[in-house]
Design a protein around this motif. Sequence first.
Motif, PDB file in Angstrom:
ATOM      1  N   LYS A   1      42.998 -24.989 -72.580  1.00 29.66           N
ATOM      2  CA  LYS A   1      41.704 -24.454 -73.013  1.00 29.66           C
ATOM      3  C   LYS A   1      41.880 -23.120 -73.763  1.00 29.66           C
ATOM      4  O   LYS A   1      41.293 -22.893 -74.812  1.00 29.66           O
ATOM      5  CB  LYS A   1      40.819 -24.260 -71.776  1.00 29.66           C
ATOM      6  CG  LYS A   1      39.404 -23.828 -72.074  1.00 29.66           C
ATOM      7  CD  LYS A   1      38.620 -23.741 -70.762  1.00 29.66           C
ATOM      8  CE  LYS A   1      37.243 -23.146 -70.984  1.00 29.66           C
ATOM      9  NZ  LYS A   1      36.528 -22.976 -69.701  1.00 29.66           N
ATOM     10  N   HIS A   2      42.737 -22.252 -73.214  1.00 33.88           N
ATOM     11  CA  HIS A   2      42.902 -20.925 -73.821  1.00 33.88           C
ATOM     12  C   HIS A   2      43.764 -20.960 -75.081  1.00 33.88           C
ATOM     13  O   HIS A   2      43.577 -20.140 -75.979  1.00 33.88           O
ATOM     14  CB  HIS A   2      43.475 -19.950 -72.802  1.00 33.88           C
ATOM     15  CG  HIS A   2      42.497 -19.629 -71.720  1.00 33.88           C
ATOM     16  ND1 HIS A   2      41.248 -19.134 -71.978  1.00 33.88           N
ATOM     17  CD2 HIS A   2      42.563 -19.772 -70.376  1.00 33.88           C
ATOM     18  CE1 HIS A   2      40.599 -18.970 -70.843  1.00 33.88           C
ATOM     19  NE2 HIS A   2      41.372 -19.367 -69.856  1.00 33.88           N
TER      20      HIS A   2
ATOM     21  N   LYS B   1      42.975 -12.385 -69.795  1.00 38.99           N
ATOM     22  CA  LYS B   1      43.153 -13.825 -69.534  1.00 38.99           C
ATOM     23  C   LYS B   1      44.631 -14.215 -69.537  1.00 38.99           C
ATOM     24  O   LYS B   1      45.036 -15.116 -68.824  1.00 38.99           O
ATOM     25  CB  LYS B   1      42.366 -14.686 -70.524  1.00 38.99           C
ATOM     26  CG  LYS B   1      42.916 -14.791 -71.928  1.00 38.99           C
ATOM     27  CD  LYS B   1      42.024 -15.679 -72.764  1.00 38.99           C
ATOM     28  CE  LYS B   1      42.501 -15.751 -74.212  1.00 38.99           C
ATOM     29  NZ  LYS B   1      41.561 -16.452 -75.088  1.00 38.99           N
TER      30      LYS B   1
ATOM     31  N   GLY C   1      39.221 -15.582 -63.041  1.00 37.60           N
ATOM     32  CA  GLY C   1      39.286 -16.926 -63.610  1.00 37.60           C
ATOM     33  C   GLY C   1      37.960 -17.369 -64.211  1.00 37.60           C
ATOM     34  O   GLY C   1      37.734 -18.555 -64.428  1.00 37.60           O
TER      35      GLY C   1
ATOM     36  N   LEU D   1      46.673 -16.075 -66.590  1.00 37.34           N
ATOM     37  CA  LEU D   1      47.413 -17.318 -66.803  1.00 37.34           C
ATOM     38  C   LEU D   1      48.876 -17.196 -66.380  1.00 37.34           C
ATOM     39  O   LEU D   1      49.406 -18.076 -65.700  1.00 37.34           O
ATOM     40  CB  LEU D   1      47.336 -17.735 -68.279  1.00 37.34           C
ATOM     41  CG  LEU D   1      45.991 -18.320 -68.741  1.00 37.34           C
ATOM     42  CD1 LEU D   1      45.958 -18.451 -70.265  1.00 37.34           C
ATOM     43  CD2 LEU D   1      45.740 -19.673 -68.110  1.00 37.34           C
TER      44      LEU D   1
ATOM     45  N   ASP E   1      31.384 -20.937 -66.059  1.00 35.29           N
ATOM     46  CA  ASP E   1      32.255 -20.529 -64.937  1.00 35.29           C
ATOM     47  C   ASP E   1      31.494 -19.614 -63.982  1.00 35.29           C
ATOM     48  O   ASP E   1      31.644 -19.706 -62.763  1.00 35.29           O
ATOM     49  CB  ASP E   1      33.496 -19.776 -65.454  1.00 35.29           C
ATOM     50  CG  ASP E   1      34.409 -20.650 -66.295  1.00 35.29           C
ATOM     51  OD1 ASP E   1      34.329 -21.884 -66.171  1.00 35.29           O
ATOM     52  OD2 ASP E   1      35.192 -20.085 -67.083  1.00 35.29           O
TER      53      ASP E   1
ATOM     54  N   LYS F   1      45.266 -27.987 -62.620  1.00 37.77           N
ATOM     55  CA  LYS F   1      44.259 -26.969 -62.963  1.00 37.77           C
ATOM     56  C   LYS F   1      44.874 -25.898 -63.872  1.00 37.77           C
ATOM     57  O   LYS F   1      44.269 -25.484 -64.866  1.00 37.77           O
ATOM     58  CB  LYS F   1      43.744 -26.336 -61.665  1.00 37.77           C
ATOM     59  CG  LYS F   1      42.500 -25.504 -61.829  1.00 37.77           C
ATOM     60  CD  LYS F   1      42.028 -25.017 -60.454  1.00 37.77           C
ATOM     61  CE  LYS F   1      40.844 -24.080 -60.580  1.00 37.77           C
ATOM     62  NZ  LYS F   1      40.461 -23.523 -59.275  1.00 37.77           N
ATOM     63  N   CYS F   2      46.099 -25.448 -63.547  1.00 40.68           N
ATOM     64  CA  CYS F   2      46.795 -24.443 -64.370  1.00 40.68           C
ATOM     65  C   CYS F   2      46.945 -24.934 -65.810  1.00 40.68           C
ATOM     66  O   CYS F   2      46.699 -24.196 -66.767  1.00 40.68           O
ATOM     67  CB  CYS F   2      48.191 -24.161 -63.808  1.00 40.68           C
ATOM     68  SG  CYS F   2      48.197 -23.196 -62.310  1.00 40.68           S
TER      69      CYS F   2
ATOM     70  N   LYS G   1      45.277 -27.327 -67.362  1.00 43.36           N
ATOM     71  CA  LYS G   1      43.966 -27.492 -67.995  1.00 43.36           C
ATOM     72  C   LYS G   1      43.489 -26.155 -68.575  1.00 43.36           C
ATOM     73  O   LYS G   1      43.009 -26.077 -69.707  1.00 43.36           O
ATOM     74  CB  LYS G   1      42.973 -28.020 -66.952  1.00 43.36           C
ATOM     75  CG  LYS G   1      41.774 -28.718 -67.542  1.00 43.36           C
ATOM     76  CD  LYS G   1      40.976 -29.402 -66.432  1.00 43.36           C
ATOM     77  CE  LYS G   1      39.787 -30.136 -67.015  1.00 43.36           C
ATOM     78  NZ  LYS G   1      39.012 -30.802 -65.962  1.00 43.36           N
ATOM     79  N   GLN G   2      43.641 -25.076 -67.781  1.00 48.08           N
ATOM     80  CA  GLN G   2      43.212 -23.755 -68.245  1.00 48.08           C
ATOM     81  C   GLN G   2      44.076 -23.266 -69.398  1.00 48.08           C
ATOM     82  O   GLN G   2      43.579 -22.662 -70.356  1.00 48.08           O
ATOM     83  CB  GLN G   2      43.267 -22.763 -67.076  1.00 48.08           C
ATOM     84  CG  GLN G   2      42.147 -22.995 -66.080  1.00 48.08           C
ATOM     85  CD  GLN G   2      42.301 -22.158 -64.826  1.00 48.08           C
ATOM     86  OE1 GLN G   2      43.407 -21.803 -64.439  1.00 48.08           O
ATOM     87  NE2 GLN G   2      41.197 -21.870 -64.177  1.00 48.08           N
TER      88      GLN G   2
END
Length: 807
Positions: free
Chosen positions: A83-84, A55, A132, A59, A138, A76-77, A79-80
């Motif tokens: 989250k991680h 992951k 992703g 990223l 997902d 979007k980048c 947001k991910q």
Amino acid sequence: MAEVKKIENLDTIKKAIEVEIKHHYIDIAGKKCAFSKFIYDELRQIAKLDPNNPKWEYLYNNFERYAVADTSNRMKCIKQLIKHLQNPFSEEKLIETPKKAKTTSDKNPEDVDVMYVKGVGPKVGFLINKLGIFTAQDLLHYYPRKHLDYASRTQIKDLKVGQEATIFGVIKSTNVFTSKKRSNLTIISIQVYDGTGTISASWFYGKSNKFMMDRYKSQYPQGSNIILSGTVKLDSYSGKLVIDKPQSEILGGDFEEKDSLHVGRIVPVYPLTENLNIKTLRRAIHNAIETYSDGIEDFIPDYIREKLGLIDKITAIKQIHFPDSSETLQSARQRLVFDELFLVQLRLALMRKQYKSDTEGLVLNIKKDGLLEKFIQSLPFELTNAQKEAFNEILTDLSTPEPMQRLLQGDVGSGKTVIAAMALLAAVENGYQGAIMAPTEILAEQHCRNFTDWLTPLGISVGLFVGKHGTKVRRELYQNLKNGQINVAIGTHALIQESIEFNNLGLIVIDEQHRFGVRQRSELKNKGTNPEMLTMTATPIPRTLALTVHGDLDLTIINELPPGRKPIKTALIGPKDRKKAHTLIRKEIEKGHQAYIVFPLIEESETLSAKAATKEAEKLQNTVFPDLNIGLVHGKLPSSEKDKVMEEFRAGKYHILVSTTVIEVGVDVPNATIMVIENSERFGLSQLHQLRGRVGRSQEQSFCVLVGDTSSQETRERLEVMVQTNNGFIIAERDLQLRGPGEFVGTRQSGLPDLILADLIQDAEMLEIAREAAFNFVAKDDISKHPLLNKIMNQKIDEGLELIGAG
């Protein structure tokens, strides 16, 4: 005792994310580097702490591309990333309860790590992460990029040229060889027999060594069962039928295998990553549907779904992956496309509603025999019907207490500036000041010339605010604006300087609105008390794109040219016929007219472009037009020099202006009647249309010659659109079809929503349906009564930021 992994700079990373979000994802420059470079470097360091987890690679690859990504992909980048970072080394906690996670079918798929989906596990899970995909949710929403109909076989003897076909057969032979004509091309060719005939299929790869060629060959073992799908084509070399661009699957078992995900049905095809087998991914998605589909929540209110005849969400997810028939696949796609477009339109409808409830508008009424009526009577031309309709729409907005939210779109030369002047006069007539902000000094000066000619006879004072004014002039202008002596202010970004104060700003016009950010527009708005705002663009935007990017605004379109304007005659020629273009230039100059010759920007470097244009201008001056005066503008010239050359060209000092694509939209030189565009195949259609609009600005016949490499049929067909029509909206629609929305003028800055299945061209009708449903919902329903939909709409990009480092 296991070593506890810890991210050193977590607080700094968190702070950087906060700042980037606050500044609207501009890849903000820090003291040492840009935001994306800082995050990229930090993620590389984190990846070293956790080398077996893909992951982090996923990223940091995203942030390597962040600087060139559009706004929606940047969001979007981030947001991910958030989250991680909430649970950075999550596998340690999840491994404690794998059995529970595997078997709990009522568990929310968002909470289930993809590795615990049946048939996945850590090894395959890491491969799937590279796509992703991190959770069962997902996986459920990883839609196929296409489907192959393995349910209906076609026998080889029945094949016809142009047919899309699926063949079930046995590989009779496999041949791998290097092309005789191109040594860097490796070709794999197979012969497939199905009992009724034989057909061949080929795949093409780059230059390969013997090891790679043997590996390619081993993928298609002789005697294996194979399914081939593709278009039937006649091979010009052998004269036999072949399968073009084939999709293939080797089958281990029999064709009649029962209950298979891979044969005898419509099967999904997904984008893959290296070492991930299509069958493994298919099986994983099927298992996720079997186990977790009951946890899929439907956010569309039942009454909307029933009224539109849409299937439920769970059925749609099942059928988009593994459809029972082409009809159920179509129903599934329709439902999921509607979901995407409904959310886009609902967000816009809510923005619009909130703006109207949070902002008070001014009420501007037009007086009989007032300034506006006198202005219309004084014009040396009759307004077109399209102009009258456009102004009536604006006037209706201005006469109500609700704030105006309108985008005025006009084709090149359609007369938007007059409409802007009329709107500003409506403000002046009601005791307010007006302002028009243009993206460049040359456009601001052009507006100022027009407005001065039109408005001074009515006793209206016009002031020009640009960066090049000296201190004395600037001080006087600022004073006159502050005390109300200037009625209409025209300027560039200079209008939003802190030192500028209006006496009573009532209406703002933003010209070429996509050239200004949200912050710049709001800074100008803050210089008055709730001034009205009209945004304008000379870039025709296809309706589907306008509804998606500017859907919170009312759209007004002027699609009619002033009477007497002749359509520009456009021709497409090859480089060998360039002399014909030069002859036409000379003929026009002999009539007392002027010409443009435009060269494309060289993408790699503005410096190279400037050198190329300079070299071409010298060549034209020395060998083609030695008796004429040639001016030159390119991107490396300072603004003041560029403006000087443009002014000299307008004044007639130069017969020909050689330019890279820096000729501004809206630049108005009525005496220029011919434009030659070199390497026209390098331009998008909308860009060519904008350039062509620099001629044809008088009642004289104007010409545009496109010089391009037309050896490719595709290029020729694309450029022929310019020859066939002068209508910018038709050209814009065709440009959208050819290039897609991401490349369209002005949309990168605005940020296209992240659409997965929906296609703005193919799904234009569904977009209209979704828009109507969303706007009706906001008008008649209360979103707070729909908790899931409310949660989705209120989800902020920085949600969860406070949880980083909290555990």
